[in-house]
Structure formats: structure tokens, C-alpha cells
Scaffold this motif. Structure first.
Motif, PDB file in Angstrom:
ATOM      1  N   GLU B  68      76.828  -3.814  82.250  1.00 33.69           N
ATOM      2  CA  GLU B  68      76.895  -2.458  82.801  1.00 33.69           C
ATOM      3  C   GLU B  68      76.133  -2.487  84.133  1.00 33.69           C
ATOM      4  N   ARG B  70      73.708  -0.715  85.434  1.00 39.59           N
ATOM      5  CA  ARG B  70      72.247  -0.506  85.350  1.00 39.59           C
ATOM      6  C   ARG B  70      71.650  -0.083  86.689  1.00 39.59           C
ATOM      7  N   LEU B  71      72.129   1.057  87.196  1.00 44.47           N
ATOM      8  CA  LEU B  71      71.609   1.611  88.445  1.00 44.47           C
ATOM      9  C   LEU B  71      70.720   2.791  88.125  1.00 44.47           C
ATOM     10  N   LEU B  72      69.664   2.981  88.923  1.00 45.78           N
ATOM     11  CA  LEU B  72      68.776   4.137  88.718  1.00 45.78           C
ATOM     12  C   LEU B  72      69.528   5.398  89.143  1.00 45.78           C
ATOM     13  N   PRO B  73      69.633   6.384  88.254  1.00 47.58           N
ATOM     14  CA  PRO B  73      70.467   7.567  88.555  1.00 47.58           C
ATOM     15  C   PRO B  73      69.925   8.442  89.682  1.00 47.58           C
ATOM     16  N   ASN B  74      68.604   8.344  89.931  1.00 47.63           N
ATOM     17  CA  ASN B  74      67.975   9.210  90.934  1.00 47.63           C
ATOM     18  C   ASN B  74      67.975   8.599  92.336  1.00 47.63           C
ATOM     19  N   LEU B  75      68.519   7.382  92.469  1.00 49.74           N
ATOM     20  CA  LEU B  75      68.530   6.722  93.774  1.00 49.74           C
ATOM     21  C   LEU B  75      69.960   6.488  94.253  1.00 49.74           C
ATOM     22  N   VAL B  82      67.246  -1.478  97.471  1.00 51.17           N
ATOM     23  CA  VAL B  82      65.881  -1.574  98.008  1.00 51.17           C
ATOM     24  C   VAL B  82      64.880  -1.603  96.841  1.00 51.17           C
ATOM     25  N   TYR B  83      65.144  -0.790  95.811  1.00 48.85           N
ATOM     26  CA  TYR B  83      64.268  -0.764  94.627  1.00 48.85           C
ATOM     27  C   TYR B  83      64.152  -2.168  94.014  1.00 48.85           C
ATOM     28  N   ALA B  84      65.290  -2.875  93.975  1.00 48.21           N
ATOM     29  CA  ALA B  84      65.291  -4.201  93.341  1.00 48.21           C
ATOM     30  C   ALA B  84      64.645  -5.271  94.223  1.00 48.21           C
ATOM     31  N   ARG B 107      74.696   8.781  95.070  1.00 48.61           N
ATOM     32  CA  ARG B 107      74.037   8.405  93.820  1.00 48.61           C
ATOM     33  C   ARG B 107      75.089   7.906  92.818  1.00 48.61           C
ATOM     34  N   LYS B 109      76.173   8.721  89.959  1.00 48.56           N
ATOM     35  CA  LYS B 109      77.096   9.634  89.258  1.00 48.56           C
ATOM     36  C   LYS B 109      78.281  10.036  90.144  1.00 48.56           C
TER      37      LYS B 109
END
Lengths: 251, 221
Positions: B68, B70-75, B82-84, B107, B109
Motif C-alpha cells: 500500500e 503508506r503516505l501521511l494523510p496530512n502532507l 521530504v518527510y521520508a 494530499r 486523499k
């Protein structure tokens, strides 16, 4: 979304109308102003309180106690819940202590606290002992609810802890914690006022309620109880509204 | 990269001294039926699962594409990279290359399933990983999108040349993307080949004797 909010408001207004109607029926059935005052007299008294300096001193001091109790329990509960989450053996050690606090009859403990402290401080501790287990369990449950797949992804990419906290954990737990805080503050109002009534705290909402009962000023007594209910309800609603708004913004 | 690993869950032995060696910059596809330990192997290589083991020599910088996204929904898509740990400029470049330049500020969604999985692939490539682990990354996509993504994947791999371990149960995918194909059964390597194909990625549905042999190995498991 707006349709849903309108519908909820309608249900809330209907519930308030039902309570007022129930009050009116009880007042008519009892027919004694010393037992059940009329709704209109209580409303008049409610607004009269707003111009009464003594009321404001009592109300604000009670609010201060609520806030102090809340901040103390929030900081300690969140801190210890984070430690329990990171170190499961500590969580297992701490679980029975939380269970004892949860089952403690706080108003009975108030009688001990009044001996050790004062009538102004004891209500703060009563609220603390009730709020702490509630906020501790809430924080642990919020942390446990953080998406395991995203935690695993963060581990795989070796994301630094600071970035994990700000990017993953805080956005996941913040809406939940805001709602929990609103409910906690509402609960704290109930506890602090109850404790103030029992220990007759001077310059407090509970103290004013106690005095009104002593002099059988029933409309004032009912109006003060309404103030406590409204304050608790307002905290609860505010927490839910802000929590939901933050959640929508984060998704 | 090499290792000798053992792993068991209680009574169930997944690997018993599984020995392997992978050349730097190679693209290895691991084929096998469900429950043969393919995902466990990736998780061990990523450091997500403990192993009872002997030795394991794995590069420090790892990228992982899960089944899947696996992305952060708020970013946004870009912020997820960048988070990763990806550099912002490189993240933008890889997102552009993978055809997501118009979607990089959206985002998850607001992205389709295929777009989300492309962001996940971009994340693995853009963060400068020396070892790329992919766990059936295209299994939930339709055939047309899957083939397009194979092409994008091959293009990015040729450009960056990370070591790749891709786990799949799809022989077409293994044939298209594996420069080396390994068949795993009951925690043991039962077949190991370097297929000769017409290009990289191999054309979809390519028929060769070697591929037929590989299919027979899989059917015989």
C-alpha cells in the motif's frame, strides 16, 4: 457538512426545549417556589448574576481552579502516557496505580484532602485525581491509534524522531487530545463545583451555591447550577468543535 | 550485499540459514507463492524484523515501497517525500519525472490509487536509497497502469542504479523488472537465473524458453 451541523443544532435545541418544558411541568405540578422556582424567575436571576461582582469573583476563581487542575493533570498524564507508550514495562507497572486512582471515591477522599490542605486547594486535587486517569488513558489510546503502517514506513526510511513527532504523531493525536481536553475541562467544572459545595470554599461558585441553599434563595440556587452546567457544556462543545476543525484541516 | 539469516515465528521456521549474495546495483526479483517468507525477507533487510542470525551486510540508506502507498494523510505528495528524508529539489524532480508534477501539492486523499502508488515509488527513488525494497508494489493496479509504471521504474533504476530487491508473485512482473530472478520456496532458494530478454523492462507477454522454464518451476512448487 453544513446540513449535518444544522441537523445537530436542531436536535440540541429540541433537547433544550424538552428540558425547559419538563421544568415548567414540574414547577406547575409542585406549586411551591421554595422547592422548584419558575423558569422565568431563574432566567431573571441568571442575568442578574452578570452584574453581581461577588458572582464574578466566585465564578472566575472556580474557573481558575478548573484550569489549574486541568493543566496539572494534562501535563502529568500526557508525560507519563508517553513514557508508558515508549517503555511498555513502565506502562505495565503504572497500570494498577491508574486503576486505583480511577476507582477512588474522590468526594470521600476530599474529606482527607481538606484536613491536609485548605478549602481553596482541595477541590483542585479532587479534580486532578479524576482527570488524571481519564487523560492518561485517553493519551495512551490516541498513541495506540497512530497508524502502525506509517510507523513502520517511518522506521524503514529511518525518519529522525523529531520529524516523526511533528509529522506523524502530533497530527494523529492532536484532534483527539483537543476533544478529550474539552470533555476533561467540562468534567473538571462539575468536580470542582461539587467539591467547593462540600467544603464550602469561600469566593467560589460552589460557595455561592452553598449560600443560596442556606438562605433558600431557590432562583439564585438554580441560576448558579445553570451557570455551572453551561460552563461545563461550553468547554465540552468547544473541545469537540475545535478538535473536529483541526481534524478536517489535517486530512 | 550478503547475508546468512534464520527466522522463526514460534514453532514456524521461515528461514533456516538462508544464504544469499546480491551484487551492488543489481535488480533482483524474488518470486514465490504466498507464505514463503518473501515479505519477511524484505522486512529483515529493512531492519523492521529481528532475525536469529548469523550475518547480514546491508547498506545504511534503504527505501521501501510497500504493497500500500503508506503516505501521511496530512502532507502533500511532495511533503511526504521530504518527510521520508528526500531533498526537496530532488523530490520535485523525481515527481515530475514520474508524471506527478501537477499533483505534487495535493494530499493523498485527492490522488487516485495509481497516483498514490507512484508517489510511493518516487519516495523510494528520490531519497537516495542505496537499497530499494519493493513488496508487490504494483499488485493492486490495472494492467495498463502497471506496464506504464514498470517503464518508469526501469527508467529511474537505470538513472540511479540502486540495488533492488523486488518481491512479487507475478511472473510477468519478475520477467519485466528482474535482471536476476530468484524463486523462494519454504524459506529456501530453489531457482536462480539471469534472464536474457528483449530490453529492460522486458516487453509484456514476451515468450522465451527460459520464461517457460521459470513458469514450470513455479507450477511445480
Amino acid at each position: 457538512m453544513k446540513k449535518g451541523i444544522g441537523k445537530n443544532l436542531l436536535y440540541t435545541l429540541a433537547a433544550v426545549a424538552f428540558l425547559i418544558a419538563f421544568w415548567a411541568v414540574a414547577w406547575a405540578a409542585v406549586g411551591n417556589e421554595l422547592l422548584v422556582p419558575s423558569f422565568s424567575d431563574t432566567v431573571k436571576e441568571f442575568f442578574a448574576l452578570w452584574t453581581d461582582g461577588a458572582f464574578w469573583v466566585g465564578f472566575l476563581r472556580t474557573l481558575l481552579r478548573v484550569l489549574v487542575a486541568f493543566v496539572l493533570s494534562f501535563v502529568s498524564a500526557v508525560g507519563l502516557a508517553v513514557i508508558s507508550y515508549l517503555l511498555p514495562p513502565f506502562g505495565r507497572f503504572f497500570a494498577p496505580i491508574v486503576a486505583v486512582l480511577r476507582s477512588m471515591p474522590v468526594l470521600a477522599v476530599l474529606l482527607i484532602l481538606i484536613v491536609w490542605t485548605s478549602a481553596g486547594v482541595a477541590p483542585v486535587w479532587v479534580a486532578f485525581f479524576s482527570l488524571f486517569p481519564m487523560l492518561y488513558a485517553g493519551t495512551l489510546s490516541a498513541l495506540a491509534g497512530v497508524d502502525k503502517d506509517l510507523i513502520e514506513m517511518s522506521r524503514a526510511f529511518k525518519v529522525p524522531v523529531k520529524r516523526r513527532v511533528s509529522g506523524l504523531y502530533l497530527p494523529a493525536v492532536t484532534p483527539y487530545m483537543i476533544r478529550e481536553s474539552g470533555a476533561g475541562l467540562g468534567f473538571a467544572v462539575k468536580l470542582v463545583v461539587s467539591a467547593e459545595v462540600l467544603v464550602r470554599t469561600k469566593n467560589s461558585l460552589g460557595g455561592l451555591i452553598q449560600n443560596a441553599q442556606l438562605y433558600t434563595e431557590m432562583p439564585t440556587l438554580f441560576a448558579l447550577v445553570v451557570v455551572a452546567c453551561v460552563a461545563g457544556f461550553a468547554f465540552d462543545c468547544l473541545g469537540t468543535a475545535i478538535g473536529n476543525a483541526v481534524e478536517r484541516r489535517l486530512q | 550485499m550478503k547475508g546468512v539469516i534464520s527466522k522463526s515465528y514460534g514453532e514456524k521456521q521461515v528461514f533456516s540459514e538462508l544464504s544469499f549474495e546480491i551484487e551492488r546495483g543489481d535488480a533482483v526479483c524474488v518470486l514465490g507463492a504466498s507464505g514463503t517468507g518473501k515479505t519477511t525477507l524484505l522486512n529483515i533487510l529493512a531492519g523492521l524484523t529481528e532475525f536469529q542470525g548469523e550475518t547480514l551486510d546491508v547498506p545504511e540508506k534503504v527505501g521501501y515501497v510497500f504493497q500500500e502507498p503508506r503516505l501521511l494523510p496530512n502532507l502533500s505528495a511532495l511533503e511526504n517525500l521530504v518527510y521520508a528524508g528526500c531533498e526537496r529539489a530532488e523530490a520535485e524532480r523525481v515527481l515530475d519525472k514520474i508524471g506527478l508534477s501537477e499533483h505534487k501539492n495535493k494530499r493523498p486523499k485527492r490522488l487516485s490509487g495509481g497516483e498514490k502508488q507512484r508517489v510511493a515509488v518516487a519516495r523510494a527513488f528520490a531519497c537516495g536509497a542505496e537499497l530499494l525494497l519493493l513488496d508487490e508494489p504494483f499488485s493492486s493496479l490495472d494492467t495498463a497502469l502497471k506496464i506504464r509504471l514498470w517503464e518508469t521504474f526501469a527508467e529511474l533504476w537505470k538513472e540511479k542504479q540502486p540495488t533492488v530487491v523486488l518481491v512479487t508473485h507475478d511472473i510477468e512482473e519478475a520477467w519485466a523488472l528482474g535482471r536476476r530472478i530468484v524463486v523462494l520456496d519454504k524459506g529456501t532458494i530453489v531457482y536462480d537465473t539471469r534472464p536474457k530478454r528483449a530490453g529492460y523492462p522486458a516487453p509484456y507477454g514476451e515468450k522465451t524458453e527460459e520464461k517457460e522454464k521459470l513458469l514450470r518451476v513455479l507450477l511445480g512448487l
